[in-house]
Design a protein around this motif. Structure first.
Motif, PDB file in Angstrom:
ATOM      1  N   ARG A  45      17.931  -7.241 -13.137  1.00  0.00           N
ATOM      2  CA  ARG A  45      17.744  -8.291 -14.156  1.00  0.00           C
ATOM      3  C   ARG A  45      16.707  -9.323 -13.725  1.00  0.00           C
ATOM      4  O   ARG A  45      15.982  -9.862 -14.556  1.00  0.00           O
ATOM      5  CB  ARG A  45      19.074  -8.958 -14.492  1.00  0.00           C
ATOM      6  N   ASN A  46      16.603  -9.597 -12.432  1.00  0.00           N
ATOM      7  CA  ASN A  46      15.604 -10.569 -11.975  1.00  0.00           C
ATOM      8  C   ASN A  46      14.190 -10.001 -12.009  1.00  0.00           C
ATOM      9  O   ASN A  46      13.235 -10.752 -12.184  1.00  0.00           O
ATOM     10  CB  ASN A  46      15.954 -11.099 -10.597  1.00  0.00           C
ATOM     11  N   LEU A  47      14.059  -8.700 -11.867  1.00  0.00           N
ATOM     12  CA  LEU A  47      12.739  -8.086 -12.036  1.00  0.00           C
ATOM     13  C   LEU A  47      12.295  -8.238 -13.480  1.00  0.00           C
ATOM     14  O   LEU A  47      11.147  -8.583 -13.754  1.00  0.00           O
ATOM     15  CB  LEU A  47      12.777  -6.611 -11.645  1.00  0.00           C
ATOM     16  N   ILE A  48      13.194  -8.009 -14.394  1.00  0.00           N
ATOM     17  CA  ILE A  48      12.867  -8.173 -15.810  1.00  0.00           C
ATOM     18  C   ILE A  48      12.550  -9.629 -16.120  1.00  0.00           C
ATOM     19  O   ILE A  48      11.568  -9.947 -16.781  1.00  0.00           O
ATOM     20  CB  ILE A  48      14.026  -7.654 -16.684  1.00  0.00           C
ATOM     21  N   LYS A  49      13.353 -10.538 -15.581  1.00  0.00           N
ATOM     22  CA  LYS A  49      13.184 -11.965 -15.863  1.00  0.00           C
ATOM     23  C   LYS A  49      11.946 -12.565 -15.195  1.00  0.00           C
ATOM     24  O   LYS A  49      11.230 -13.353 -15.793  1.00  0.00           O
ATOM     25  CB  LYS A  49      14.438 -12.717 -15.418  1.00  0.00           C
ATOM     26  N   TYR A  50      11.698 -12.174 -13.930  1.00  0.00           N
ATOM     27  CA  TYR A  50      10.626 -12.805 -13.154  1.00  0.00           C
ATOM     28  C   TYR A  50       9.460 -11.871 -12.854  1.00  0.00           C
ATOM     29  O   TYR A  50       8.645 -12.162 -11.975  1.00  0.00           O
ATOM     30  CB  TYR A  50      11.186 -13.355 -11.836  1.00  0.00           C
ATOM     31  N   GLY A  51       9.343 -10.761 -13.571  1.00  0.00           N
ATOM     32  CA  GLY A  51       8.257  -9.816 -13.316  1.00  0.00           C
ATOM     33  C   GLY A  51       6.882 -10.451 -13.365  1.00  0.00           C
ATOM     34  O   GLY A  51       5.977 -10.035 -12.657  1.00  0.00           O
ATOM     35  N   GLY A  52       6.730 -11.486 -14.186  1.00  0.00           N
ATOM     36  CA  GLY A  52       5.448 -12.180 -14.286  1.00  0.00           C
ATOM     37  C   GLY A  52       5.030 -12.889 -13.015  1.00  0.00           C
ATOM     38  O   GLY A  52       3.863 -13.222 -12.843  1.00  0.00           O
ATOM     39  N   GLU A  53       5.970 -13.092 -12.098  1.00  0.00           N
ATOM     40  CA  GLU A  53       5.635 -13.723 -10.819  1.00  0.00           C
ATOM     41  C   GLU A  53       4.910 -12.753  -9.891  1.00  0.00           C
ATOM     42  O   GLU A  53       4.176 -13.184  -9.015  1.00  0.00           O
ATOM     43  CB  GLU A  53       6.901 -14.240 -10.129  1.00  0.00           C
ATOM     44  N   ILE A  54       5.117 -11.446 -10.078  1.00  0.00           N
ATOM     45  CA  ILE A  54       4.429 -10.471  -9.235  1.00  0.00           C
ATOM     46  C   ILE A  54       3.312  -9.752  -9.980  1.00  0.00           C
ATOM     47  O   ILE A  54       2.376  -9.270  -9.368  1.00  0.00           O
ATOM     48  CB  ILE A  54       5.407  -9.449  -8.615  1.00  0.00           C
ATOM     49  N   ILE A  55       3.422  -9.681 -11.295  1.00  0.00           N
ATOM     50  CA  ILE A  55       2.382  -9.057 -12.114  1.00  0.00           C
ATOM     51  C   ILE A  55       2.015 -10.034 -13.224  1.00  0.00           C
ATOM     52  O   ILE A  55       2.773 -10.194 -14.173  1.00  0.00           O
ATOM     53  CB  ILE A  55       2.856  -7.731 -12.745  1.00  0.00           C
ATOM     54  N   PRO A  56       0.864 -10.698 -13.104  1.00  0.00           N
ATOM     55  CA  PRO A  56       0.462 -11.608 -14.179  1.00  0.00           C
ATOM     56  C   PRO A  56       0.411 -10.861 -15.518  1.00  0.00           C
ATOM     57  O   PRO A  56       0.114  -9.674 -15.571  1.00  0.00           O
ATOM     58  CB  PRO A  56      -0.926 -12.075 -13.747  1.00  0.00           C
ATOM     59  N   SER A  57       0.749 -11.536 -16.574  1.00  0.00           N
ATOM     60  CA  SER A  57       0.791 -10.986 -17.928  1.00  0.00           C
ATOM     61  C   SER A  57       1.897  -9.962 -18.121  1.00  0.00           C
ATOM     62  O   SER A  57       1.904  -9.223 -19.095  1.00  0.00           O
ATOM     63  CB  SER A  57      -0.551 -10.354 -18.323  1.00  0.00           C
ATOM     64  N   PHE A  58       2.815  -9.891 -17.175  1.00  0.00           N
ATOM     65  CA  PHE A  58       3.947  -8.968 -17.259  1.00  0.00           C
ATOM     66  C   PHE A  58       4.966  -9.527 -18.242  1.00  0.00           C
ATOM     67  O   PHE A  58       5.314 -10.698 -18.206  1.00  0.00           O
ATOM     68  CB  PHE A  58       4.602  -8.861 -15.882  1.00  0.00           C
ATOM     69  N   THR A  59       5.422  -8.685 -19.132  1.00  0.00           N
ATOM     70  CA  THR A  59       6.565  -9.042 -19.959  1.00  0.00           C
ATOM     71  C   THR A  59       7.450  -7.821 -20.021  1.00  0.00           C
ATOM     72  O   THR A  59       6.973  -6.694 -20.022  1.00  0.00           O
ATOM     73  CB  THR A  59       6.174  -9.447 -21.398  1.00  0.00           C
ATOM     74  N   ALA A  60       8.721  -8.046 -20.036  1.00  0.00           N
ATOM     75  CA  ALA A  60       9.671  -6.941 -20.165  1.00  0.00           C
ATOM     76  C   ALA A  60      10.749  -7.382 -21.124  1.00  0.00           C
ATOM     77  O   ALA A  60      11.358  -8.431 -20.954  1.00  0.00           O
ATOM     78  CB  ALA A  60      10.266  -6.584 -18.816  1.00  0.00           C
ATOM     79  N   GLU A  61      10.930  -6.618 -22.130  1.00  0.00           N
ATOM     80  CA  GLU A  61      11.977  -6.905 -23.100  1.00  0.00           C
ATOM     81  C   GLU A  61      13.285  -6.370 -22.543  1.00  0.00           C
ATOM     82  O   GLU A  61      13.395  -5.191 -22.247  1.00  0.00           O
ATOM     83  CB  GLU A  61      11.654  -6.236 -24.439  1.00  0.00           C
TER      84      GLU A  61
END
Length: 127
Positions: A45-61
């Motif tokens: 769940r934290n990868l989904i929530k904070y993915g933008g911290e490791i991949i700019p422009s990352f979004t995950a629904e």
């Protein structure tokens, strides 16, 4: 240094190392006994929530657990990866060019490869 076994989504160079290090025996016994209660079936769940911290422009629904497109190529390193589905989740992101997972337990990496045949997986490690 400890030899490791690696799973990579780009060509590898050698066969996985044997699990002979005493420090790995506890983990090898857990994998051999299928005592892997920490393993989850969905991306963390934290990868989904904070993915933008490791991949700019990352979004995950969170509903469909897929990654949306961004404009750069990223390489992701996952130490002590086991067979985490987080690697497959990241590998399917259009902006991720490579995911490298490293673990000391061969069974975990073989299981990951078998569970994700759609990915181009190469294994390698120290011999």
């Amino acid at each position: 240094s400890l030899p490791s076994t690696a799973t990579s989504f780009t060509p590898g160079r050698s066969a996985p190392a044997e699990e002979t290090i005493e420090k790995l025996s506890r983990w090898k016994n857990r994998w051999d006994g299928n005592m892997i209660g920490w393993h989850k079936d969905d991306p963390h769940r934290n990868l989904i929530k904070y993915g933008g911290e490791i991949i700019p422009s990352f979004t995950a629904e969170s509903d469909d657990k897929t990654c949306k497109e961004s404009t750069s190529d990223f390489r992701i390193f996952v130490p002590l990866c086991g067979k985490t589905v987080d690697m497959a989740f990241l590998a399917q992101h259009p902006s991720v060019s490579q995911v490298v997972g490293v673990d000391g337990i061969k069974k975990a990496l073989v299981a990951f490869s078998e569970e994700h045949p759609q990915l181009e997986i190469e294994t390698g490690g120290d011999s």
